[in-house]
Write a protein that holds these residues in place. Structure first.
Motif, PDB file in Angstrom:
ATOM      1  N   ASP A  81      -0.120   5.412  10.995  1.00 19.90           N
ATOM      2  CA  ASP A  81       0.702   6.461  10.398  1.00 19.90           C
ATOM      3  C   ASP A  81      -0.197   7.471   9.692  1.00 19.90           C
ATOM      4  O   ASP A  81      -1.012   7.108   8.844  1.00 19.90           O
ATOM      5  CB  ASP A  81       1.668   5.803   9.395  1.00 19.90           C
ATOM      6  CG  ASP A  81       2.690   6.791   8.847  1.00 19.90           C
ATOM      7  OD1 ASP A  81       2.367   7.982   8.722  1.00 19.90           O
ATOM      8  OD2 ASP A  81       3.809   6.344   8.544  1.00 19.90           O
ATOM      9  N   MET A  82      -0.038   8.741  10.035  1.00 23.17           N
ATOM     10  CA  MET A  82      -0.909   9.770   9.472  1.00 23.17           C
ATOM     11  C   MET A  82      -0.719   9.933   7.965  1.00 23.17           C
ATOM     12  O   MET A  82      -1.538  10.568   7.300  1.00 23.17           O
ATOM     13  CB  MET A  82      -0.650  11.108  10.171  1.00 23.17           C
ATOM     14  CG  MET A  82      -0.990  11.096  11.652  1.00 23.17           C
ATOM     15  SD  MET A  82      -2.748  10.776  11.978  1.00 23.17           S
ATOM     16  CE  MET A  82      -3.466  12.334  11.485  1.00 23.17           C
ATOM     17  N   GLY A  83       0.327   9.338   7.428  1.00 23.54           N
ATOM     18  CA  GLY A  83       0.544   9.432   5.988  1.00 23.54           C
ATOM     19  C   GLY A  83      -0.260   8.425   5.191  1.00 23.54           C
ATOM     20  O   GLY A  83      -0.345   8.525   3.959  1.00 23.54           O
ATOM     21  N   VAL A  84      -0.850   7.432   5.862  1.00 22.50           N
ATOM     22  CA  VAL A  84      -1.660   6.426   5.160  1.00 22.50           C
ATOM     23  C   VAL A  84      -2.893   7.094   4.568  1.00 22.50           C
ATOM     24  O   VAL A  84      -3.636   7.796   5.255  1.00 22.50           O
ATOM     25  CB  VAL A  84      -2.068   5.288   6.120  1.00 22.50           C
ATOM     26  CG1 VAL A  84      -3.134   4.400   5.477  1.00 22.50           C
ATOM     27  CG2 VAL A  84      -0.857   4.446   6.505  1.00 22.50           C
ATOM     28  N   ASP A  85      -3.114   6.856   3.270  1.00 20.96           N
ATOM     29  CA  ASP A  85      -4.269   7.471   2.604  1.00 20.96           C
ATOM     30  C   ASP A  85      -5.158   6.456   1.886  1.00 20.96           C
ATOM     31  O   ASP A  85      -6.063   6.838   1.150  1.00 20.96           O
ATOM     32  CB  ASP A  85      -3.817   8.566   1.627  1.00 20.96           C
ATOM     33  CG  ASP A  85      -2.828   8.051   0.586  1.00 20.96           C
ATOM     34  OD1 ASP A  85      -2.507   6.843   0.599  1.00 20.96           O
ATOM     35  OD2 ASP A  85      -2.371   8.871  -0.238  1.00 20.96           O
ATOM     36  N   ARG A 115     -10.569   1.195  16.506  1.00 22.39           N
ATOM     37  CA  ARG A 115     -10.310   2.569  16.939  1.00 22.39           C
ATOM     38  C   ARG A 115      -8.884   2.709  17.456  1.00 22.39           C
ATOM     39  O   ARG A 115      -8.175   3.669  17.139  1.00 22.39           O
ATOM     40  CB  ARG A 115     -11.303   2.978  18.018  1.00 22.39           C
ATOM     41  CG  ARG A 115     -11.140   4.446  18.434  1.00 22.39           C
ATOM     42  CD  ARG A 115     -12.119   4.849  19.521  1.00 22.39           C
ATOM     43  NE  ARG A 115     -11.978   6.260  19.835  1.00 22.39           N
ATOM     44  CZ  ARG A 115     -12.593   7.240  19.206  1.00 22.39           C
ATOM     45  NH1 ARG A 115     -13.401   6.953  18.195  1.00 22.39           N
ATOM     46  NH2 ARG A 115     -12.405   8.493  19.535  1.00 22.39           N
ATOM     47  N   SER A 116      -8.448   1.724  18.255  1.00 21.38           N
ATOM     48  CA  SER A 116      -7.091   1.756  18.789  1.00 21.38           C
ATOM     49  C   SER A 116      -6.066   1.675  17.669  1.00 21.38           C
ATOM     50  O   SER A 116      -5.086   2.425  17.638  1.00 21.38           O
ATOM     51  CB  SER A 116      -6.895   0.598  19.773  1.00 21.38           C
ATOM     52  OG  SER A 116      -5.556   0.530  20.226  1.00 21.38           O
ATOM     53  N   VAL A 117      -6.305   0.759  16.721  1.00 18.61           N
ATOM     54  CA  VAL A 117      -5.367   0.571  15.616  1.00 18.61           C
ATOM     55  C   VAL A 117      -5.287   1.814  14.739  1.00 18.61           C
ATOM     56  O   VAL A 117      -4.200   2.294  14.391  1.00 18.61           O
ATOM     57  CB  VAL A 117      -5.787  -0.661  14.779  1.00 18.61           C
ATOM     58  CG1 VAL A 117      -5.056  -0.686  13.441  1.00 18.61           C
ATOM     59  CG2 VAL A 117      -5.502  -1.950  15.550  1.00 18.61           C
ATOM     60  N   LEU A 118      -6.453   2.359  14.377  1.00 27.94           N
ATOM     61  CA  LEU A 118      -6.457   3.507  13.463  1.00 27.94           C
ATOM     62  C   LEU A 118      -5.957   4.775  14.141  1.00 27.94           C
ATOM     63  O   LEU A 118      -5.388   5.653  13.474  1.00 27.94           O
ATOM     64  CB  LEU A 118      -7.860   3.727  12.906  1.00 27.94           C
ATOM     65  CG  LEU A 118      -8.404   2.632  11.986  1.00 27.94           C
ATOM     66  CD1 LEU A 118      -9.750   3.036  11.411  1.00 27.94           C
ATOM     67  CD2 LEU A 118      -7.428   2.312  10.861  1.00 27.94           C
ATOM     68  N   ALA A 173     -14.308   0.912  10.358  1.00 25.93           N
ATOM     69  CA  ALA A 173     -13.252   1.890  10.109  1.00 25.93           C
ATOM     70  C   ALA A 173     -13.823   3.223   9.638  1.00 25.93           C
ATOM     71  O   ALA A 173     -13.328   4.290  10.031  1.00 25.93           O
ATOM     72  CB  ALA A 173     -12.274   1.336   9.072  1.00 25.93           C
ATOM     73  N   LEU A 174     -14.858   3.187   8.807  1.00 29.25           N
ATOM     74  CA  LEU A 174     -15.500   4.422   8.354  1.00 29.25           C
ATOM     75  C   LEU A 174     -15.974   5.259   9.548  1.00 29.25           C
ATOM     76  O   LEU A 174     -15.735   6.478   9.615  1.00 29.25           O
ATOM     77  CB  LEU A 174     -16.704   4.092   7.469  1.00 29.25           C
ATOM     78  CG  LEU A 174     -16.509   3.934   5.970  1.00 29.25           C
ATOM     79  CD1 LEU A 174     -17.806   3.472   5.324  1.00 29.25           C
ATOM     80  CD2 LEU A 174     -16.034   5.233   5.337  1.00 29.25           C
ATOM     81  N   ILE A 234     -12.442  10.430  14.546  1.00 33.71           N
ATOM     82  CA  ILE A 234     -11.123  11.018  14.838  1.00 33.71           C
ATOM     83  C   ILE A 234     -10.758  12.112  13.832  1.00 33.71           C
ATOM     84  O   ILE A 234      -9.621  12.592  13.814  1.00 33.71           O
ATOM     85  CB  ILE A 234     -10.019   9.931  14.880  1.00 33.71           C
ATOM     86  CG1 ILE A 234      -9.858   9.246  13.525  1.00 33.71           C
ATOM     87  CG2 ILE A 234     -10.314   8.918  15.977  1.00 33.71           C
ATOM     88  CD1 ILE A 234      -8.733   8.201  13.499  1.00 33.71           C
ATOM     89  N   GLY A 235     -11.724  12.488  13.005  1.00 38.44           N
ATOM     90  CA  GLY A 235     -11.529  13.638  12.138  1.00 38.44           C
ATOM     91  C   GLY A 235     -10.724  13.397  10.880  1.00 38.44           C
ATOM     92  O   GLY A 235     -10.167  14.353  10.318  1.00 38.44           O
ATOM     93  N   ARG A 236     -10.685  12.174  10.399  1.00 36.10           N
ATOM     94  CA  ARG A 236      -9.994  11.881   9.136  1.00 36.10           C
ATOM     95  C   ARG A 236     -11.058  11.529   8.097  1.00 36.10           C
ATOM     96  O   ARG A 236     -11.579  10.418   8.059  1.00 36.10           O
ATOM     97  CB  ARG A 236      -8.984  10.746   9.312  1.00 36.10           C
ATOM     98  CG  ARG A 236      -7.937  11.050  10.375  1.00 36.10           C
ATOM     99  CD  ARG A 236      -6.749  10.110  10.291  1.00 36.10           C
ATOM    100  NE  ARG A 236      -5.969  10.381   9.097  1.00 36.10           N
ATOM    101  CZ  ARG A 236      -4.953   9.618   8.681  1.00 36.10           C
ATOM    102  NH1 ARG A 236      -4.621   8.532   9.374  1.00 36.10           N
ATOM    103  NH2 ARG A 236      -4.294   9.921   7.594  1.00 36.10           N
ATOM    104  N   GLY A 237     -11.391  12.490   7.266  1.00 36.16           N
ATOM    105  CA  GLY A 237     -12.502  12.354   6.355  1.00 36.16           C
ATOM    106  C   GLY A 237     -12.291  11.311   5.272  1.00 36.16           C
ATOM    107  O   GLY A 237     -11.189  11.110   4.773  1.00 36.16           O
TER     108      GLY A 237
END
Length: 352
Positions: free
Chosen positions: A258-262, A251-254, A275-276, A282-285
């Motif tokens: 970088d918000m650009g990581v996809d 959780r800390s790492v994610l 991670a899922l 944190i709202g990143r689907g």
């Protein structure tokens, strides 16, 4: 004139009445064969024909006869036990309850039981010497040893393997190594994971996992090589495997990623599943914003939401191969290792 079968029947009845069937010689007298033949028949040796073996076993069953296994093992210098060691050199707080360990242990236990062996399990915390492995190989309590994972102990395993032959290791194979290893082509699996994410449209990748262990280091290498060939950036974020720390750590790492990581290449399914959950919180689907590929294809991987795309290791086939090779080595013969091909299992955590 009384026939042989009638004599045997009468002997069975007499033995049952007197309770005198206590030794191999007693069985031999009833069956009309030598004690050596009885011993070989009860041990399942093919030197005794099938009909005679079954006849002797029937006599033993009728009298409730059980051979003295301890004495037999002393004579053969065998214990009937295989040691299974899990070294945790790079992640000392990891538990045997880790789903990968439990899955592989289950298959190993099934294979060893089918082969007539008991299992002695040890969770080893290496201390900078080879003692953690030599305590098992030199104990005199086991006929052979299976090591689950090389951790950061490759050199120690090599050292022990130079003088202790009945040992097989689940792990990565290096050309020219001494110890017999069975495992997946981890580098190819890492390349496969990165390539799938790139083909599915990911343009900034991260590898999530602790690379101090050999197998995961090779997965990272493969992913990095594939990303470099495609001119796609790939960064590395460390994530440990200890259960109680994994969730907060990831959780800390994610949260700082970088918000650009996809696209995420996870070192294991357990890391990917954690991670899922974190990405959802944190709202990143997934897979709309971030796609994830795991590694192992544990039974739980198909039960996540969304189901986890992953790189399959053939764990059941690997366990069978390890036990087969160990049995051969216990008999004093050499064996080669086995490198199994990884397989991409497409599910819902990626877009294709």
């Amino acid at each position: 004139m009384v026939g042989k079968r009638e004599q045997e029947k009468q002997s069975l009845q007499a033995g049952a009445a007197t309770g005198e069937v206590r030794t191999l010689a007693d069985i031999a007298r009833i069956a009309g064969v030598s004690a050596g033949t009885v011993s070989r028949a009860l041990a399942g040796k093919s030197l005794v024909n099938a009909e005679t073996r079954e006849r002797i076993r029937a006599i033993a069953r009728q009298h409730g006869f059980r051979p003295n296994q301890m004495a037999s093992r002393l004579r053969s210098r065998r214990t009937g036990v295989v040691g299974v060691v899990i070294p945790l050199g790079h992640e000392k707080r990891q538990h045997i309850s880790d789903p990968f360990f439990l899955t592989l242990l289950g298959h190993l236990a099934d294979e060893l039981t089918e082969s007539g062996y008991d299992l002695m399990l040890s969770r080893a915390i290496p201390d900078g010497t080879s003692d953690w492995l030599e305590r098992m190989t030199g104990s005199g309590m086991v006929d052979g040893v299976i090591v689950i994972g090389q951790s950061n102990q490759f050199d120690v395993i090599e050292q022990v393997a130079a003088t202790y032959r009945p040992m097989v290791v689940w792990g990565h194979y290096r050309p020219g190594q001494t110890h017999c290893a069975v495992g997946t082509d981890n580098e190819a699996g890492g390349r496969m994971a990165a390539r799938h994410l790139i083909d599915a449209g990911a343009r900034r990748l991260v590898f999530l996992g602790d690379t101090s262990g050999l197998e995961i280091a090779m997965r990272f290498r493969g992913a990095a090589e594939e990303a470099q060939a495609a001119r796609i950036p790939l960064s590395h974020l460390s994530a440990g495997l200890a259960g109680e720390d994994m969730g907060p750590g990831i959780r800390s790492v994610l949260s700082e990623m970088d918000m650009g990581v996809d696209g995420i290449v996870a070192a294991t399914d357990l890391i990917a599943m954690t991670a899922l959950r974190t990405l959802h919180e944190i709202g990143r689907g997934v897979p709309d914003i971030v796609q994830i590929v795991g590694f192992d294809d544990l039974p739980l991987a198909a039960q996540t939401m969304p189901p986890l795309t992953t790189i399959r290791q053939e764990i059941a086939a690997g366990a069978k191969a390890m036990v087969e090779r160990l049995r051969t080595r216990i008999e004093g013969e050499g064996t080669s290792g086995l490198v199994m091909a990884p397989q991409l299992i497409r599910r819902g955590s990626t877009r294709r």
